[in-house]
Design an enzyme around this catalytic site. Structure first.
Site, PDB file in Angstrom:
ATOM      1  N   ASN A 164     -18.459  61.720  18.062  1.00  0.00           N
ATOM      2  CA  ASN A 164     -19.433  61.551  19.143  1.00  0.00           C
ATOM      3  C   ASN A 164     -18.683  61.006  20.341  1.00  0.00           C
ATOM      4  O   ASN A 164     -17.673  60.319  20.149  1.00  0.00           O
ATOM      5  CB  ASN A 164     -20.459  60.491  18.739  1.00  0.00           C
ATOM      6  CG  ASN A 164     -21.808  61.072  18.449  1.00  0.00           C
ATOM      7  OD1 ASN A 164     -21.915  61.948  17.619  1.00  0.00           O
ATOM      8  ND2 ASN A 164     -22.813  60.576  19.133  1.00  0.00           N
ATOM      9  N   ASP A 197     -23.549  61.988  13.829  1.00  0.00           N
ATOM     10  CA  ASP A 197     -24.703  62.256  12.962  1.00  0.00           C
ATOM     11  C   ASP A 197     -24.376  63.230  11.837  1.00  0.00           C
ATOM     12  O   ASP A 197     -25.082  63.293  10.849  1.00  0.00           O
ATOM     13  CB  ASP A 197     -25.859  62.825  13.800  1.00  0.00           C
ATOM     14  CG  ASP A 197     -26.439  61.753  14.709  1.00  0.00           C
ATOM     15  OD1 ASP A 197     -26.919  60.747  14.174  1.00  0.00           O
ATOM     16  OD2 ASP A 197     -26.382  61.918  15.941  1.00  0.00           O
ATOM     17  N   LYS A 213      -4.081  70.691   6.007  1.00  0.00           N
ATOM     18  CA  LYS A 213      -4.468  71.329   7.275  1.00  0.00           C
ATOM     19  C   LYS A 213      -4.931  72.774   7.037  1.00  0.00           C
ATOM     20  O   LYS A 213      -4.235  73.538   6.369  1.00  0.00           O
ATOM     21  CB  LYS A 213      -3.276  71.312   8.240  1.00  0.00           C
ATOM     22  CG  LYS A 213      -3.642  71.810   9.612  1.00  0.00           C
ATOM     23  CD  LYS A 213      -2.464  71.829  10.559  1.00  0.00           C
ATOM     24  CE  LYS A 213      -2.861  72.514  11.854  1.00  0.00           C
ATOM     25  NZ  LYS A 213      -1.712  72.702  12.738  1.00  0.00           N
ATOM     26  N   PHE A 230     -29.614  51.219  20.305  1.00  0.00           N
ATOM     27  CA  PHE A 230     -29.502  51.959  21.556  1.00  0.00           C
ATOM     28  C   PHE A 230     -30.058  53.364  21.326  1.00  0.00           C
ATOM     29  O   PHE A 230     -30.035  53.858  20.202  1.00  0.00           O
ATOM     30  CB  PHE A 230     -28.032  52.079  21.988  1.00  0.00           C
ATOM     31  CG  PHE A 230     -27.549  50.894  22.781  1.00  0.00           C
ATOM     32  CD1 PHE A 230     -27.296  49.687  22.154  1.00  0.00           C
ATOM     33  CD2 PHE A 230     -27.339  50.993  24.153  1.00  0.00           C
ATOM     34  CE1 PHE A 230     -26.849  48.594  22.883  1.00  0.00           C
ATOM     35  CE2 PHE A 230     -26.892  49.908  24.890  1.00  0.00           C
ATOM     36  CZ  PHE A 230     -26.646  48.703  24.253  1.00  0.00           C
ATOM     37  N   LYS A 256     -37.620  56.095  17.833  1.00  0.00           N
ATOM     38  CA  LYS A 256     -36.453  55.526  17.138  1.00  0.00           C
ATOM     39  C   LYS A 256     -36.711  54.055  16.828  1.00  0.00           C
ATOM     40  O   LYS A 256     -36.385  53.568  15.743  1.00  0.00           O
ATOM     41  CB  LYS A 256     -35.191  55.686  17.988  1.00  0.00           C
ATOM     42  CG  LYS A 256     -34.673  57.110  18.004  1.00  0.00           C
ATOM     43  CD  LYS A 256     -33.448  57.283  18.874  1.00  0.00           C
ATOM     44  CE  LYS A 256     -33.063  58.768  18.955  1.00  0.00           C
ATOM     45  NZ  LYS A 256     -32.020  59.059  19.906  1.00  0.00           N
ATOM     46  N   LYS A 263     -36.845  53.016  12.899  1.00  0.00           N
ATOM     47  CA  LYS A 263     -35.717  52.202  12.418  1.00  0.00           C
ATOM     48  C   LYS A 263     -36.074  50.723  12.326  1.00  0.00           C
ATOM     49  O   LYS A 263     -35.222  49.885  12.084  1.00  0.00           O
ATOM     50  CB  LYS A 263     -34.499  52.437  13.322  1.00  0.00           C
ATOM     51  CG  LYS A 263     -34.085  53.906  13.371  1.00  0.00           C
ATOM     52  CD  LYS A 263     -32.752  54.138  14.046  1.00  0.00           C
ATOM     53  CE  LYS A 263     -32.506  55.634  14.260  1.00  0.00           C
ATOM     54  NZ  LYS A 263     -31.106  56.003  14.305  1.00  0.00           N
TER      55      LYS A 263
HETATM   56  O1  PMT Z   1     -19.190  53.492  24.354  1.00  0.00           O
HETATM   57  P1  PMT Z   1     -19.490  53.813  25.801  1.00  0.00           P
HETATM   58  O2  PMT Z   1     -18.553  54.846  26.377  1.00  0.00           O
HETATM   59  O3  PMT Z   1     -19.567  52.550  26.643  1.00  0.00           O
HETATM   60  O4  PMT Z   1     -20.934  54.482  25.846  1.00  0.00           O
HETATM   61  C1  PMT Z   1     -22.057  53.716  25.530  1.00  0.00           C
HETATM   62  C2  PMT Z   1     -23.081  54.520  24.686  1.00  0.00           C
HETATM   63  C3  PMT Z   1     -23.700  55.603  25.537  1.00  0.00           C
HETATM   64  C4  PMT Z   1     -22.414  55.138  23.446  1.00  0.00           C
HETATM   65  C5  PMT Z   1     -24.165  53.466  24.225  1.00  0.00           C
HETATM   66  O5  PMT Z   1     -24.765  52.883  25.341  1.00  0.00           O
HETATM   67  C6  PMT Z   1     -25.225  54.111  23.352  1.00  0.00           C
HETATM   68  O6  PMT Z   1     -26.196  54.678  23.811  1.00  0.00           O
HETATM   69  N1  PMT Z   1     -25.037  54.024  22.011  1.00  0.00           N
HETATM   70  C7  PMT Z   1     -25.896  54.687  20.990  1.00  0.00           C
HETATM   71  C8  PMT Z   1     -25.466  56.097  20.840  1.00  0.00           C
HETATM   72  C9  PMT Z   1     -26.293  56.839  19.803  1.00  0.00           C
HETATM   73  O7  PMT Z   1     -25.762  57.188  18.775  1.00  0.00           O
HETATM   74  O8  PMT Z   1     -27.569  56.933  20.089  1.00  0.00           O
HETATM   75  P2  PMT Z   1     -28.668  57.644  19.119  1.00  0.00           P
HETATM   76  O9  PMT Z   1     -29.867  57.747  19.952  1.00  0.00           O
HETATM   77  O10 PMT Z   1     -28.098  58.885  18.523  1.00  0.00           O
HETATM   78  O11 PMT Z   1     -28.859  56.595  17.946  1.00  0.00           O
HETATM   79  C10 PMT Z   1     -29.871  55.608  17.935  1.00  0.00           C
HETATM   80  C11 PMT Z   1     -29.360  54.334  17.283  1.00  0.00           C
HETATM   81  O12 PMT Z   1     -29.103  54.579  15.893  1.00  0.00           O
HETATM   82  C12 PMT Z   1     -28.093  53.776  17.857  1.00  0.00           C
HETATM   83  O13 PMT Z   1     -28.194  52.365  17.920  1.00  0.00           O
HETATM   84  C13 PMT Z   1     -27.021  54.180  16.857  1.00  0.00           C
HETATM   85  O14 PMT Z   1     -25.961  53.200  16.801  1.00  0.00           O
HETATM   86  C14 PMT Z   1     -27.790  54.223  15.552  1.00  0.00           C
HETATM   87  N2  PMT Z   1     -27.309  55.247  14.592  1.00  0.00           N
HETATM   88  C15 PMT Z   1     -27.321  56.576  14.918  1.00  0.00           C
HETATM   89  C16 PMT Z   1     -26.935  57.504  13.980  1.00  0.00           C
HETATM   90  C17 PMT Z   1     -26.517  57.087  12.697  1.00  0.00           C
HETATM   91  N3  PMT Z   1     -26.098  57.972  11.803  1.00  0.00           N
HETATM   92  N4  PMT Z   1     -26.511  55.785  12.406  1.00  0.00           N
HETATM   93  C18 PMT Z   1     -26.917  54.864  13.311  1.00  0.00           C
HETATM   94  O15 PMT Z   1     -26.904  53.665  13.028  1.00  0.00           O
END
Ligand code: PMT
Length: 400
Positions: free
Chosen positions: A205, A274, A284, A317, A331, A335
């Site tokens: 990601n 994800d 490889k 986030f 979300k 969660k």
């Molecule tokens: O790292 P930078 O370059 O500073 O950028 C910051 C950022 C954009 C990455 C950050 O601000 C941000 O948005 N992080 C969350 C990114 C994300 O995966 O968002 P999501 O909407 O897909 O996931 C929702 C939440 O579930 C997030 O808190 C994520 O950490 C968590 N998650 C997601 C998928 C997964 N398999 N497990 C998780 O715990």
């Protein structure tokens, strides 16, 4: 600086490391501090006052008799006296209260915090007089940062190099930050995870780690015990933060769950991949061996933490391509979060790689707060303020 603008008096003494104080002044100003520089006459042999004047925009003070009561007024206004670099001579004089120059006078009239970054030859540093002075000054509340060990200007090796500029700036800012999170043990995630296709290629990601690192840095400055679990990033290590590097989502999950019992709050800024290849290859793959890659879902770490939340404050986030409040709210609910920080990664200055972000914070009661373009460290402090507010409310409720 987290609360209000702070005044820092930067004392520069006669060491070869004096030139590094220019960067210290600049970086403290980047942190929002107002910086006045005081130089000893010896320091002026190594670097000109004009350089500091150009950086700070204020006249440099050198002469004890340059103005009536300057030795009193300047220290009255200062929240912090930072001496970097500090020579053996200055440290010994400070311990004895010798005030034969402007810096010595300011040290005697200053009532706020003092941080000293020594820089000298290793034999001078090890000398019993210098060691005694440091011990006595520490007893009276003066904080020392460094010196570190390495090659010295004289060509010798040993302990006496001024600490890194970043460590000095961090020590100064931390000394000025109120410790309102000292009761908290905060688990932060940052960066991407990477899921190998073969030993050479991977799925990931986007994430530089800057947002999560900013949260960890701000929490540590505010006195929290901080553990930062991060995927691969190229950011420098943080001071006063336990750092756990991981690669895959499964490793991040294991690291988070291991440390969860001690955490009072979890803030997940990581961009967890994800999907992972359903079957990774240990050798490889040739170009012609791949036409499609079968994928499987990685564990949803935040969802799992949400199911074991207990009394912890849980903050996630949401990285969206648009200001998708509904998706973020979903979300938050799915969660079991207290707060979700929505960032629209398509907006200028927001999301990945940059030092700024534009966020909307949504809480469990549906309250929505929108913020303008801010530095990531400012966003981090807002998130921590909200976390503290919730923790205090929960504590009050428990006490009823
Ligand atoms: O790292 P930078 O370059 O500073 O950028 C910051 C950022 C954009 C990455 C950050 O601000 C941000 O948005 N992080 C969350 C990114 C994300 O995966 O968002 P999501 O909407 O897909 O996931 C929702 C939440 O579930 C997030 O808190 C994520 O950490 C968590 N998650 C997601 C998928 C997964 N398999 N497990 C998780 O715990």
């Amino acid at each position: 600086m987290h609360d209000k603008q702070k005044n820092i008096l930067l004392g520069v003494t006669g060491s070869i490391a004096a030139y590094k104080a220019v960067d210290i002044a600049r970086r403290l100003m980047d942190e929002g501090a107002s910086v006045r520089v005081v130089m000893t006459h010896a320091a002026c042999k190594f670097i000109t006052p004009l350089t500091f004047e150009a950086v700070t925009g204020s006249p440099v003070l050198i002469d004890l008799f340059s103005g009536p009561f300057s030795h009193i007024n300047l220290s009255k206004e200062a929240d912090l006296l930072l001496i970097a670099p500090a020579t053996a001579n200055t440290i010994n004089k400070l311990r004895c209260g010798i005030a034969d120059d402007l810096l010595g006078n300011l040290c005697l009239t200053h009532e706020g915090r003092t941080v000293i970054a020594p820089a000298m030859n290793h034999r001078m540093y090890r000398h019993p007089t210098v060691q005694d002075s440091i011990k006595e000054l520490k007893k009276s509340g003066v904080q020392f940062i460094g010196p570190s060990t390495g090659s010295l200007a004289c060509g010798e090796e040993g302990e006496g190099r001024m600490a890194d500029v970043s460590a000095i700036v961090e020590a100064a800012v931390t000394a000025l930050t109120p410790k309102d999170l000292s009761r908290h043990n905060i688990l932060v995630t940052a960066g991407p995870t990477i899921e190998p296709i073969d030993p050479v290629r991977y799925i990931s990601n986007r994430s530089s780690g800057k947002m999560g690192f900013a949260v960890a840095r701000a929490a540590a400055r505010r006195g929290a015990t901080v553990t930062l679990i991060s995927g691969p990033v190229s950011l420098p290590q943080l001071e006063n933060v336990t750092f756990i590097p991981v690669k895959r989502a499964s490793e991040m999950e294991a690291a988070v769950l291991k440390r969860l019992p001690k955490a009072t709050a979890v803030i997940m800024a990581a961009a967890v991949a994800d999907f992972a290849p359903a079957a990774g290859s240990s050798s490889k793959l040739g170009k012609d061996d791949i036409s499609t890659i079968a994928l499987r879902k990685t564990p949803d770490i935040l969802k799992k933490v949400g199911s074991k939340k207990g009394k912890r404050i849980l903050i996630g986030f949401a990285a969206e391509t648009g200001r998708d409040v509904e998706s973020a709210k979903n979300k938050l609910k799915q969660k079991n979060l207290d707060i979700i920080v929505l960032n629209d990664v398509t907006q200028k200055g927001a999301g990945f790689d940059v030092d700024t972000n534009v966020v909307t914070i949504i809480d469990g009661k549906g309250k929505i707060a929108e913020y303008p373009l801010l530095k990531k460290i400012e966003v981090a402090n807002i998130i921590l303020d909200r976390m503290l507010e919730l923790a205090t409310k929960a504590q009050r409720h428990k006490g009823r």
